[in-house]
Scaffold this motif. Structure first.
Motif, PDB file in Angstrom:
ATOM      1  N   PHE A   1       0.841  -1.194   0.000  1.00 21.73           N
ATOM      2  CA  PHE A   1       0.000   0.000   0.000  1.00 21.73           C
ATOM      3  C   PHE A   1       0.883   1.253   0.000  1.00 21.73           C
ATOM      4  CE2 PHE A   1      -2.747  -3.134   2.332  1.00 21.73           C
ATOM      5  CZ  PHE A   1      -3.661  -3.303   1.304  1.00 21.73           C
ATOM      6  N   PRO A   2       0.362   2.388  -0.471  1.00 20.13           N
ATOM      7  CA  PRO A   2       1.186   3.608  -0.507  1.00 20.13           C
ATOM      8  C   PRO A   2       1.782   3.935   0.860  1.00 20.13           C
ATOM      9  CG  PRO A   2      -0.873   3.943  -1.708  1.00 20.13           C
ATOM     10  CD  PRO A   2      -0.995   2.608  -1.021  1.00 20.13           C
ATOM     11  N   ARG A   3       3.075   4.231   0.874  1.00 21.92           N
ATOM     12  CA  ARG A   3       3.754   4.518   2.141  1.00 21.92           C
ATOM     13  C   ARG A   3       3.998   6.006   2.360  1.00 21.92           C
ATOM     14  NH1 ARG A   3       8.789   1.489   1.651  1.00 21.92           N
ATOM     15  NH2 ARG A   3       8.239   0.982  -0.502  1.00 21.92           N
ATOM     16  N   ASP A   4       3.353   6.823   1.513  1.00 24.47           N
ATOM     17  CA  ASP A   4       3.382   8.258   1.757  1.00 24.47           C
ATOM     18  C   ASP A   4       2.152   8.692   2.555  1.00 24.47           C
ATOM     19  OD1 ASP A   4       1.475   7.858  -0.182  1.00 24.47           O
ATOM     20  OD2 ASP A   4       2.265   9.348  -1.598  1.00 24.47           O
ATOM     21  N   ARG A   5       1.456   7.716   3.103  1.00 22.54           N
ATOM     22  CA  ARG A   5       0.317   7.956   3.976  1.00 22.54           C
ATOM     23  C   ARG A   5       0.193   6.799   4.960  1.00 22.54           C
ATOM     24  NH1 ARG A   5      -3.351   4.194   2.737  1.00 22.54           N
ATOM     25  NH2 ARG A   5      -3.792   3.567   0.573  1.00 22.54           N
TER      26      ARG A   5
ATOM     27  N   CYS B   1       4.162  -2.132   7.922  1.00 23.41           N
ATOM     28  CA  CYS B   1       5.427  -1.615   7.407  1.00 23.41           C
ATOM     29  C   CYS B   1       5.644  -0.168   7.850  1.00 23.41           C
ATOM     30  CB  CYS B   1       5.452  -1.709   5.881  1.00 23.41           C
ATOM     31  SG  CYS B   1       7.004  -1.148   5.169  1.00 23.41           S
ATOM     32  N   GLY B   2       6.714   0.055   8.603  1.00 23.62           N
ATOM     33  CA  GLY B   2       7.025   1.405   9.069  1.00 23.62           C
ATOM     34  C   GLY B   2       7.945   2.170   8.149  1.00 23.62           C
ATOM     35  N   LEU B   3       8.397   1.554   7.056  1.00 28.36           N
ATOM     36  CA  LEU B   3       9.270   2.243   6.115  1.00 28.36           C
ATOM     37  C   LEU B   3       8.465   3.237   5.288  1.00 28.36           C
ATOM     38  CD1 LEU B   3      11.353  -0.808   4.827  1.00 28.36           C
ATOM     39  CD2 LEU B   3      12.002   0.845   6.598  1.00 28.36           C
ATOM     40  N   GLY B   4       9.090   4.353   4.918  1.00 32.17           N
ATOM     41  CA  GLY B   4       8.403   5.360   4.117  1.00 32.17           C
ATOM     42  C   GLY B   4       8.162   6.620   4.918  1.00 32.17           C
ATOM     43  N   ASN B   5       7.489   7.547   4.302  1.00 30.58           N
ATOM     44  CA  ASN B   5       7.198   8.820   4.962  1.00 30.58           C
ATOM     45  C   ASN B   5       5.735   9.181   4.763  1.00 30.58           C
ATOM     46  OD1 ASN B   5       7.447  11.276   6.245  1.00 30.58           O
ATOM     47  ND2 ASN B   5       8.386  12.327   4.506  1.00 30.58           N
TER      48      ASN B   5
ATOM     49  N   GLU C   1       6.414 -10.172   1.765  1.00 32.75           N
ATOM     50  CA  GLU C   1       6.691  -8.752   1.558  1.00 32.75           C
ATOM     51  C   GLU C   1       6.723  -8.492   0.053  1.00 32.75           C
ATOM     52  OE1 GLU C   1       9.459  -5.578   3.921  1.00 32.75           O
ATOM     53  OE2 GLU C   1      10.510  -6.982   2.613  1.00 32.75           O
ATOM     54  N   ALA C   2       5.628  -8.867  -0.584  1.00 31.15           N
ATOM     55  CA  ALA C   2       5.480  -8.701  -2.028  1.00 31.15           C
ATOM     56  C   ALA C   2       4.789  -7.370  -2.317  1.00 31.15           C
ATOM     57  CB  ALA C   2       4.664  -9.854  -2.607  1.00 31.15           C
ATOM     58  N   ALA C   3       5.292  -6.671  -3.312  1.00 35.01           N
ATOM     59  CA  ALA C   3       4.764  -5.328  -3.593  1.00 35.01           C
ATOM     60  C   ALA C   3       4.377  -5.097  -5.047  1.00 35.01           C
ATOM     61  CB  ALA C   3       5.789  -4.273  -3.184  1.00 35.01           C
ATOM     62  N   TYR C   4       4.893  -5.928  -5.972  1.00 37.39           N
ATOM     63  CA  TYR C   4       4.728  -5.611  -7.387  1.00 37.39           C
ATOM     64  C   TYR C   4       4.189  -6.787  -8.197  1.00 37.39           C
ATOM     65  CZ  TYR C   4       8.343  -2.430  -5.659  1.00 37.39           C
ATOM     66  OH  TYR C   4       9.065  -1.553  -4.896  1.00 37.39           O
ATOM     67  N   PRO C   5       3.200  -6.551  -9.066  1.00 34.66           N
ATOM     68  CA  PRO C   5       2.859  -7.550 -10.091  1.00 34.66           C
ATOM     69  C   PRO C   5       3.967  -7.563 -11.146  1.00 34.66           C
ATOM     70  CG  PRO C   5       1.072  -5.963  -9.748  1.00 34.66           C
ATOM     71  CD  PRO C   5       2.274  -5.406  -9.089  1.00 34.66           C
ATOM     72  N   PRO C   6       4.074  -8.638 -11.916  1.00 33.61           N
ATOM     73  CA  PRO C   6       5.080  -8.670 -12.987  1.00 33.61           C
ATOM     74  C   PRO C   6       4.945  -7.471 -13.923  1.00 33.61           C
ATOM     75  CG  PRO C   6       4.109 -10.835 -12.697  1.00 33.61           C
ATOM     76  CD  PRO C   6       3.309  -9.902 -11.840  1.00 33.61           C
ATOM     77  N   GLY C   7       6.084  -6.876 -14.252  1.00 31.49           N
ATOM     78  CA  GLY C   7       6.098  -5.770 -15.192  1.00 31.49           C
ATOM     79  C   GLY C   7       5.669  -4.423 -14.647  1.00 31.49           C
ATOM     80  N   ARG C   8       5.413  -4.343 -13.337  1.00 29.27           N
ATOM     81  CA  ARG C   8       4.866  -3.096 -12.783  1.00 29.27           C
ATOM     82  C   ARG C   8       5.790  -2.408 -11.779  1.00 29.27           C
ATOM     83  NH1 ARG C   8       1.591   0.383 -14.032  1.00 29.27           N
ATOM     84  NH2 ARG C   8       0.651   0.569 -11.954  1.00 29.27           N
ATOM     85  N   ARG C   9       6.970  -2.962 -11.538  1.00 27.25           N
ATOM     86  CA  ARG C   9       7.832  -2.419 -10.484  1.00 27.25           C
ATOM     87  C   ARG C   9       8.219  -0.962 -10.737  1.00 27.25           C
ATOM     88  NH1 ARG C   9      13.036  -2.131  -8.015  1.00 27.25           N
ATOM     89  NH2 ARG C   9      13.094  -3.211  -5.995  1.00 27.25           N
ATOM     90  N   ASP C  10       8.720  -0.659 -11.925  1.00 27.47           N
ATOM     91  CA  ASP C  10       9.192   0.699 -12.210  1.00 27.47           C
ATOM     92  C   ASP C  10       8.062   1.712 -12.127  1.00 27.47           C
ATOM     93  OD1 ASP C  10      11.712  -0.309 -12.584  1.00 27.47           O
ATOM     94  OD2 ASP C  10      11.617  -0.314 -14.781  1.00 27.47           O
ATOM     95  N   GLN C  11       6.906   1.350 -12.667  1.00 29.82           N
ATOM     96  CA  GLN C  11       5.773   2.283 -12.632  1.00 29.82           C
ATOM     97  C   GLN C  11       5.311   2.532 -11.194  1.00 29.82           C
ATOM     98  OE1 GLN C  11       6.164  -0.407 -14.536  1.00 29.82           O
ATOM     99  NE2 GLN C  11       4.974  -0.304 -16.454  1.00 29.82           N
ATOM    100  N   ILE C  12       5.263   1.478 -10.382  1.00 31.13           N
ATOM    101  CA  ILE C  12       4.810   1.636  -9.002  1.00 31.13           C
ATOM    102  C   ILE C  12       5.802   2.457  -8.196  1.00 31.13           C
ATOM    103  CG2 ILE C  12       4.401   0.368  -6.849  1.00 31.13           C
ATOM    104  CD1 ILE C  12       3.106  -1.833  -8.553  1.00 31.13           C
ATOM    105  N   LYS C  13       7.100   2.243  -8.405  1.00 27.83           N
ATOM    106  CA  LYS C  13       8.102   3.021  -7.675  1.00 27.83           C
ATOM    107  C   LYS C  13       8.043   4.488  -8.070  1.00 27.83           C
ATOM    108  CE  LYS C  13      12.110   1.338  -6.480  1.00 27.83           C
ATOM    109  NZ  LYS C  13      11.916   1.038  -5.057  1.00 27.83           N
ATOM    110  N   SER C  14       7.636   4.770  -9.299  1.00 26.04           N
ATOM    111  CA  SER C  14       7.558   6.162  -9.764  1.00 26.04           C
ATOM    112  C   SER C  14       6.248   6.826  -9.382  1.00 26.04           C
ATOM    113  CB  SER C  14       7.711   6.205 -11.289  1.00 26.04           C
ATOM    114  OG  SER C  14       8.965   5.727 -11.689  1.00 26.04           O
ATOM    115  N   LEU C  15       5.143   6.096  -9.547  1.00 31.46           N
ATOM    116  CA  LEU C  15       3.828   6.707  -9.412  1.00 31.46           C
ATOM    117  C   LEU C  15       3.017   6.196  -8.222  1.00 31.46           C
ATOM    118  CD1 LEU C  15       2.848   6.551 -13.199  1.00 31.46           C
ATOM    119  CD2 LEU C  15       3.838   8.490 -11.951  1.00 31.46           C
TER     120      LEU C  15
END
Length: 320
Positions: free
Chosen positions: A50-54, A75-79, A273-287
């Motif tokens: 889930f988004p870690r900016d909130r 998960c306590g990582l993020g801001n 600790e899975a965060a990404y569907p296949p092919g979506r890592r770069d987009q999720i890290k950016s957006l």
């Protein structure tokens, strides 16, 4: 550097000296495997997807329960991340919402405090923040708090100071591994506390060829087994050239990893600790993740027990 080797005897790994561990490890993937019920009863998901900016929201926990998952790592990582250790209103809400949704917080991931800082003021501040986070984690129901300690002297001081302040508490602290598991097993042994162990993130480790051993046949099992009873927690996910993808979508040698967990009589949670569907890592890290992304990953985690049992069955049928 001391290199550890291990000999498997029933459900126990034992250090036997300075040697090549592959000399003493022989495995058979036809050994008794995990059942669907065994895996499902210990299955959990990190909120890292889930988004870690909130902070966490009601809709996040609803998604977890919708797929049938009832255990989470906050998960306590993020801001600000999802732990909110200094936000009493949020913590009260989380306790009530988890109870309402029938979700158990079984572990937390500590924020990225500076436990290994050479600046003593920063390190002591990190210890105070870490102790606070551990107490909050325990109040939420967590048994383990994962921390980014390093197998170095400043972190050793931080661990010992935190353990001294937490000696009347039940929560355990776990150091998350880097590339060389031997450094982390040695660190756990040096601390020597029943309240301290290690978590293996299966995307962090590298062999001397800089390849992740958990994607290698005949290597993944012996690598996990070297942890022995030091292992108190896991961060599971798949690997598609890099880590934290949805399970059973990549190259991880799941049969060997779970075989090793049988070998060492692992008692902890199967925390994904899975965060990404296949092919979506770069987009999720950016957006950031979309609703579809988190739903896909949660569904893959929830169906892992069934998928794993099917995988083992297919492997057994293919074996001579």
């Amino acid at each position: 550097m001391l290199i550890y080797s291990y000999s498997i005897t029933l459900n126990h790994c034992k250090t036997i000296g300075e040697a090549n561990m592959t000399d003493n490890l022989q495995f058979d993937l036809t050994d008794e495997s995990w059942t669907y019920e065994e895996i499902e009863s210990r299955l959990g998901s990190s909120t890292i997807l889930f988004p870690r900016d909130r902070l966490l929201q009601e809709k996040d926990l609803e998604k977890v329960r919708k797929v049938g998952i009832s255990r989470i790592e906050v998960c306590g990582l993020g801001n600000p991340g999802h732990l909110g250790a200094n936000d009493q209103q949020y913590l009260s809400w989380m306790r009530l919402e988890c109870e309402k949704q029938d979700i158990s917080v079984v572990s937390t991931h500590c924020p990225g405090y500076l436990f290994n800082s050479d600046n003593e003021d920063n390190r002591k501040k990190a210890v105070a923040e870490g102790v606070r986070a551990a107490k909050v984690s325990e109040e939420l129901g967590a048994e383990v708090m994962v921390c980014h300690f390093q197998p170095e002297e400043p972190s050793e001081k931080s661990v010992n100071e935190m353990l001294d302040q937490l000696k009347d508490h039940s929560i355990k602290l776990a150091i998350e591994n880097g590339q060389d598991l031997a450094h982390y097993t040695a660190f756990v042994d040096k601390v020597g506390s029943e309240q301290f162990g290690m978590v293996v993130d299966i995307g962090h480790t590298r062999d001397s060829d800089q390849v992740n051993p958990f994607i290698k046949k005949n290597r993944a099992r012996e690598t996990m087994a070297m942890c022995g009873d030091r292992l108190i927690h896991l961060h599971l996910h798949d690997w598609i050239g890099i880590d934290h993808f949805s399970p059973l979508d990549g190259e991880i040698q799941w049969e060997e990893i779970f075989g090793a967990l049988k070998d060492i009589n692992y008692k902890g949670w199967f925390m994904f600790e899975a965060a990404y569907p296949p092919g979506r890592r770069d987009q999720i890290k950016s957006l950031g993740p979309s609703s579809v992304d988190s739903e896909y990953v949660l569904d893959k985690v929830a169906t892992f027990p069934k998928g794993f049992v099917k995988l083992v069955s297919e492997y057994s049928q293919e074996s001579p």
